[in-house]
Design a protein around this motif. Sequence first.
Motif, PDB file in Angstrom:
ATOM      1  N   LEU A  55       2.885 -28.245 -23.042  1.00 33.47           N
ATOM      2  CA  LEU A  55       2.595 -26.858 -22.323  1.00 33.47           C
ATOM      3  C   LEU A  55       3.756 -25.951 -22.402  1.00 33.47           C
ATOM      4  CD1 LEU A  55       1.242 -28.580 -19.138  1.00 33.47           C
ATOM      5  CD2 LEU A  55      -0.031 -27.096 -20.547  1.00 33.47           C
ATOM      6  N   ASN A  56       5.325 -26.523 -22.523  1.00 30.60           N
ATOM      7  CA  ASN A  56       6.269 -25.643 -22.769  1.00 30.60           C
ATOM      8  C   ASN A  56       6.061 -24.871 -24.066  1.00 30.60           C
ATOM      9  OD1 ASN A  56       8.912 -24.571 -22.032  1.00 30.60           O
ATOM     10  ND2 ASN A  56       9.744 -25.967 -23.508  1.00 30.60           N
ATOM     11  N   ASN A  57       5.538 -25.544 -25.212  1.00 33.58           N
ATOM     12  CA  ASN A  57       5.348 -25.127 -26.317  1.00 33.58           C
ATOM     13  C   ASN A  57       4.384 -24.016 -26.507  1.00 33.58           C
ATOM     14  OD1 ASN A  57       7.364 -26.687 -27.520  1.00 33.58           O
ATOM     15  ND2 ASN A  57       5.853 -28.281 -28.256  1.00 33.58           N
ATOM     16  N   LEU A  58       3.311 -24.353 -25.804  1.00 31.34           N
ATOM     17  CA  LEU A  58       2.213 -23.404 -25.605  1.00 31.34           C
ATOM     18  C   LEU A  58       2.779 -22.093 -24.981  1.00 31.34           C
ATOM     19  CD1 LEU A  58      -0.931 -25.511 -24.526  1.00 31.34           C
ATOM     20  CD2 LEU A  58      -0.480 -24.459 -26.679  1.00 31.34           C
ATOM     21  N   LEU A  59       3.617 -22.101 -23.800  1.00 31.27           N
ATOM     22  CA  LEU A  59       4.342 -20.964 -23.253  1.00 31.27           C
ATOM     23  C   LEU A  59       4.960 -20.288 -24.324  1.00 31.27           C
ATOM     24  CD1 LEU A  59       4.844 -22.575 -19.763  1.00 31.27           C
ATOM     25  CD2 LEU A  59       3.425 -20.549 -20.223  1.00 31.27           C
ATOM     26  N   GLN A  60       5.877 -20.952 -24.988  1.00 29.23           N
ATOM     27  CA  GLN A  60       6.533 -20.231 -25.917  1.00 29.23           C
ATOM     28  C   GLN A  60       5.911 -19.503 -26.833  1.00 29.23           C
ATOM     29  OE1 GLN A  60       9.462 -23.047 -27.755  1.00 29.23           O
ATOM     30  NE2 GLN A  60      10.483 -23.520 -25.783  1.00 29.23           N
ATOM     31  N   LEU A  61       4.714 -20.030 -27.241  1.00 29.96           N
ATOM     32  CA  LEU A  61       3.642 -19.258 -28.150  1.00 29.96           C
ATOM     33  C   LEU A  61       3.347 -18.105 -27.442  1.00 29.96           C
ATOM     34  CD1 LEU A  61       2.052 -19.029 -30.632  1.00 29.96           C
ATOM     35  CD2 LEU A  61       0.450 -20.577 -29.572  1.00 29.96           C
ATOM     36  N   CYS A  62       2.887 -18.245 -26.090  1.00 32.08           N
ATOM     37  CA  CYS A  62       2.495 -17.055 -25.412  1.00 32.08           C
ATOM     38  C   CYS A  62       3.562 -16.012 -25.645  1.00 32.08           C
ATOM     39  CB  CYS A  62       2.319 -17.383 -23.987  1.00 32.08           C
ATOM     40  SG  CYS A  62       0.685 -18.584 -23.943  1.00 32.08           S
ATOM     41  N   ALA A  63       4.990 -16.180 -25.460  1.00 32.91           N
ATOM     42  CA  ALA A  63       5.995 -15.343 -25.623  1.00 32.91           C
ATOM     43  C   ALA A  63       6.014 -14.688 -26.866  1.00 32.91           C
ATOM     44  CB  ALA A  63       7.223 -15.978 -25.258  1.00 32.91           C
ATOM     45  N   ARG A  64       5.862 -15.662 -28.097  1.00 31.84           N
ATOM     46  CA  ARG A  64       5.627 -14.747 -29.475  1.00 31.84           C
ATOM     47  C   ARG A  64       4.447 -14.062 -29.441  1.00 31.84           C
ATOM     48  NH1 ARG A  64       5.849 -19.338 -33.943  1.00 31.84           N
ATOM     49  NH2 ARG A  64       5.152 -20.833 -32.381  1.00 31.84           N
ATOM     50  N   ILE A  65       3.468 -14.392 -28.934  1.00 32.59           N
ATOM     51  CA  ILE A  65       2.165 -13.557 -28.731  1.00 32.59           C
ATOM     52  C   ILE A  65       2.387 -12.048 -28.336  1.00 32.59           C
ATOM     53  CG2 ILE A  65      -0.115 -13.220 -28.211  1.00 32.59           C
ATOM     54  CD1 ILE A  65      -0.755 -16.202 -28.682  1.00 32.59           C
ATOM     55  N   GLU A  66       3.237 -12.249 -26.993  1.00 35.98           N
ATOM     56  CA  GLU A  66       3.442 -11.176 -26.468  1.00 35.98           C
ATOM     57  C   GLU A  66       4.506 -10.052 -27.384  1.00 35.98           C
ATOM     58  OE1 GLU A  66       5.399  -9.587 -22.129  1.00 35.98           O
ATOM     59  OE2 GLU A  66       5.349 -11.868 -22.845  1.00 35.98           O
ATOM     60  N   LYS A  67       5.343 -10.692 -28.089  1.00 35.54           N
ATOM     61  CA  LYS A  67       6.436  -9.917 -28.898  1.00 35.54           C
ATOM     62  C   LYS A  67       5.344  -9.266 -30.056  1.00 35.54           C
ATOM     63  CE  LYS A  67      10.682 -12.401 -28.495  1.00 35.54           C
ATOM     64  NZ  LYS A  67      11.689 -13.216 -29.109  1.00 35.54           N
ATOM     65  N   VAL A  68       4.534  -9.959 -30.532  1.00 38.56           N
ATOM     66  CA  VAL A  68       3.497  -9.331 -31.486  1.00 38.56           C
ATOM     67  C   VAL A  68       2.567  -7.990 -30.788  1.00 38.56           C
ATOM     68  CG1 VAL A  68       1.386  -9.424 -32.827  1.00 38.56           C
ATOM     69  CG2 VAL A  68       3.182 -11.213 -32.704  1.00 38.56           C
ATOM     70  N   ILE A  69       2.319  -8.258 -29.540  1.00 38.48           N
ATOM     71  CA  ILE A  69       1.565  -7.312 -29.032  1.00 38.48           C
ATOM     72  C   ILE A  69       2.527  -6.140 -28.642  1.00 38.48           C
ATOM     73  CG2 ILE A  69       0.422  -6.666 -26.647  1.00 38.48           C
ATOM     74  CD1 ILE A  69      -0.796  -9.776 -26.719  1.00 38.48           C
ATOM     75  N   LYS A  70       3.725  -6.233 -28.302  1.00 37.60           N
ATOM     76  CA  LYS A  70       4.825  -5.142 -27.947  1.00 37.60           C
ATOM     77  C   LYS A  70       5.365  -4.560 -29.302  1.00 37.60           C
ATOM     78  CE  LYS A  70       5.888  -6.774 -23.486  1.00 37.60           C
ATOM     79  NZ  LYS A  70       7.039  -7.293 -22.627  1.00 37.60           N
ATOM     80  N   GLY A  71       4.821  -5.070 -30.549  1.00 34.02           N
ATOM     81  CA  GLY A  71       5.422  -4.525 -31.821  1.00 34.02           C
ATOM     82  C   GLY A  71       6.825  -5.152 -32.201  1.00 34.02           C
ATOM     83  N   LEU A  72       7.327  -6.017 -31.603  1.00 35.28           N
ATOM     84  CA  LEU A  72       8.762  -6.560 -31.673  1.00 35.28           C
ATOM     85  C   LEU A  72       8.689  -7.207 -32.974  1.00 35.28           C
ATOM     86  CD1 LEU A  72       9.804  -7.343 -28.089  1.00 35.28           C
ATOM     87  CD2 LEU A  72      10.345  -5.162 -29.492  1.00 35.28           C
ATOM     88  N   THR A  73       7.541  -8.253 -33.402  1.00 29.27           N
ATOM     89  CA  THR A  73       7.277  -8.593 -34.428  1.00 29.27           C
ATOM     90  C   THR A  73       5.969  -8.583 -35.058  1.00 29.27           C
ATOM     91  OG1 THR A  73       7.526 -10.906 -35.312  1.00 29.27           O
ATOM     92  CG2 THR A  73       6.506 -10.914 -33.180  1.00 29.27           C
ATOM     93  N   PHE A  74       5.905  -9.036 -36.248  1.00 26.13           N
ATOM     94  CA  PHE A  74       4.588  -8.700 -36.997  1.00 26.13           C
ATOM     95  C   PHE A  74       3.785  -9.674 -36.706  1.00 26.13           C
ATOM     96  CE2 PHE A  74       7.459  -6.063 -39.444  1.00 26.13           C
ATOM     97  CZ  PHE A  74       6.758  -4.972 -39.345  1.00 26.13           C
ATOM     98  N   GLY A  75       2.202  -9.657 -36.931  1.00 28.45           N
ATOM     99  CA  GLY A  75       1.397 -10.791 -36.601  1.00 28.45           C
ATOM    100  C   GLY A  75       0.198 -10.368 -36.096  1.00 28.45           C
ATOM    101  N   ASP A  76      -0.881 -11.125 -36.006  1.00 32.06           N
ATOM    102  CA  ASP A  76      -2.101 -10.809 -35.456  1.00 32.06           C
ATOM    103  C   ASP A  76      -2.415 -11.624 -34.168  1.00 32.06           C
ATOM    104  OD1 ASP A  76      -4.755 -10.744 -34.865  1.00 32.06           O
ATOM    105  OD2 ASP A  76      -5.435 -12.137 -36.531  1.00 32.06           O
ATOM    106  N   SER A  77      -2.230 -10.795 -32.962  1.00 30.27           N
ATOM    107  CA  SER A  77      -2.017 -11.232 -31.638  1.00 30.27           C
ATOM    108  C   SER A  77      -3.542 -12.045 -31.382  1.00 30.27           C
ATOM    109  CB  SER A  77      -1.855 -10.277 -30.863  1.00 30.27           C
ATOM    110  OG  SER A  77      -2.732  -9.265 -30.844  1.00 30.27           O
TER     111      SER A  77
END
Length: 107
Positions: A55-77
Motif C-alpha cells: 500500500l505504501n508503494n501504491l501511494l508512492q505511485l499515486c504521488a508519481r501520477i500526480e506529478k505527471v498530471i501537474k506537468g512536473l514529469t512526463f508520462g501518461d497519467s
Amino acid sequence: LQKNNTSDYLVLMAITKEIRALYNFTIYGKAPSFTFNKIADTRKMQLKSLTTLDLNNLLQLCARIEKVIKGLTFGDSWGMMLSLCLYLAGCQTMQGFTTMPHEENTI
C-alpha cells in the motif's frame, strides 16, 4: 472516464483516498471509509492480503501520477492509473510498478 473528459486529477484523488483508507485499515485495524461490507468476500480476502509495504508503494505511485498530471514529469497519467487499478483488481502484479512503462523522463 477519460472519454467523458473527467478530470484525471479527480480520479486520482478518489483512488488515492481509497488506498489511504486501506493503508489505515492495515495499520490501525479501523474499517475503511468506503463501504467495505458491499465488496464480495473473495475480494475482501485479496484486499486484506495487501501488505503495508504494498500500500505504501501504491501511494508512492499515486504521488508519481500526480506529478505527471501537474506537468512536473512526463508520462501518461491515464495509463498509469489503469495499471494501478488493474493491480488493485488483482489482474496485474507489483513487478511493473518500479519502472512504470507509462512514465518517462522528468522535466
